[in-house]
Design an enzyme around this catalytic site. Structure first.
Site: not given
Length: 436
Positions: A97, A151, A172, A202, A255
């Site tokens: 990440r 995700n 989510c 998102h 988002y």
């Protein structure tokens, strides 16, 4: 006939989120008799799995319920005979990440784990693993439901729906989190608020906000332009402009700041990289603290500090979905499903995030009553093109498809930048991308 004993497999059981779902199963046990809870992880996650499983066992023991918690590195053992399989995994762990977030910043574009180039890289690593899990389910437990919380949830869900035979739904915590935030803003119990949700995971908008039949969207648009708190823990709380919101005619999810406030968000990320560190580094520190708390042999409940992790209401979303399918509740929830004509400007095979009626048959979308404005349609279409190309690239390992996916994304500034970022990401994540 309903089973009186359920087996659930949580893939990614060593996640810091696991106490959330354990708490949910304990609270719902009398409506949802989960007797076997398998927590699955890989060798690299063994240490975290041992800690979360020990806490889960203490939580169950404290509750006095006959739930058997089984930590295992054997995924097939966990899936065999399971009724529900949930996925909450991170291929490459938080180190991957960190690369997803930092590499795009070298080229002055957004680095974020679910959208833009960072989300793209995460999808390329994750989709082959999820399809491998789906093959295990097809073989060992073909009637099981697979719920993906990993995700980027929408892209991952599209991959599983189009490349496997598994019954699958993506979920989510953003929709339920938004509902809670609006409840606080209005001083109304969240359960009394109905949102008409339009878009992709998102990348969505509330086009109606109903309280006892009255649409309070105009009231919320007036408040949301100046109020703080209508965002997720991991997204800076930059203010929407009032004129912008009113002309949008819908409430954008938090988002969407990455798309509508790209310059501010990029500046924030660049500044954080120099000072506090990327979100991955912040989460790594937070997780280290959480696992130290989890180790406490006297801890027998989900600690309050977990809410800072960004996963608040995950358990509510996941357990609500399992409960409604098992108990045939016919209630309404927001989940990720195949489009199948609901949004007539997208292909049927696209995954979308929508209001659905949930029962033993799964998720059936509710007809959208609002006219979707062009400013929303246009962004959905472009991002969906990116998402579907990303699925294709992840499955095929085709470099050209991957390049086109990144190039079409609104947060990537040019084809030249797309190629440079793609090459860096493929090199950085080579061990996790054998398809390339």
């Amino acid at each position: 006939m309903k089973k009186d004993s359920l087996k659930v497999a949580v893939i990614g059981g060593g996640s810091s989120y696991t106490p959330e779902i354990v708490e949910g199963f304990i609270q719902r046990y009398h409506e949802l008799p989960v007797r076997e809870l398998y927590l699955v992880d890989i060798e690299e996650g063994r240490h975290k799995l041992e800690i979360t499983a020990a806490l889960a066992k203490r939580m169950v023991e404290e509750s006095g319920l006959p739930i058997k918690v089984v930590p295992t590195l054997n995924r097939r053992e966990a899936i065999e005979g399971a009724d529900f399989v949930t996925t909450q995994l991170r291929v490459g762990l938080l180190d991957a990440r960190a690369k997803d977030e930092s590499i795009p910043l070298k080229y002055s574009i957004i680095g974020q784990e679910t959208t833009g180039a960072g989300g793209f890289a995460k999808a390329l690593r994750t989709i082959p693993v999820l399809l491998d899990i789906a093959r295990d389910i097809e073989e060992l437990s073909p009637d099981a439901w697979m719920f993906n919380f990993t995700n980027p949830a929408g892209i991952n869900t599209e991959a599983v729906l189009n490349h496997s035979k598994v019954k699958s739904v993506g979920l989510c915590n953003l929709p339920i989190g938004t509902q809670m935030q609006i409840g606080k803003l209005l001083g109304v119990e969240a359960s009394k608020i109905g949102l008409e949700w339009v878009g992709l995971n998102h990348l969505n908008w509330a086009t109606k906000i109903l309280v006892e039949g009255e649409d309070l969207l105009p009231v919320i648009l007036g408040k949301a332009s100046s109020e703080k708190g209508l965002t997720m823990k991991n997204i800076p709380d930059f203010q929407w402009g009032e004129e912008f919101l009113r002309s949008m005619g819908a409430l954008p999810c938090s988002y969407l700041r990455y798309f509508y406030m790209t310059d501010d968000m990029l500046a924030e990320e660049l500044q954080a990289a120099k000072t506090t560190g990327s979100r991955a580094e912040v989460v790594k520190k937070l997780e280290g603290e959480l696992f130290e708390i989890y180790k406490d042999p006297n801890l027998k409940e989900k600690p309050k500090q977990l809410e800072q992790r960004g996963g608040a209401y995950y358990s509510t979303a996941a357990v609500n979905l399992i409960d409604s399918i098992y108990n045939n509740r016919n209630d309404q929830q927001v989940v990720n499903i195949q489009n199948n004509g609901l949004l007539d400007f997208l292909p049927d095979t696209a995954s979308i995030e929508a209001n659905c009626i949930i029962n033993s048959e799964g998720a059936t979308p509710v007809q959208i009553r609002s006219e979707i404005p062009n400013q929303i349609k246009g962004l959905i279409q472009v991002v969906k093109a990116y998402e579907s190309l990303t699925v294709e690239a992840a499955v095929s390992g085709d470099y050209g498809t991957a390049l086109q996916a990144l190039t079409v994304h609104p947060l990537v500034t040019s084809a030249k930048v797309a190629k440079a970022v793609l090459d860096d990401l493929l090199k950085a994540h080579k061990p996790y991308l054998p398809q390339f």
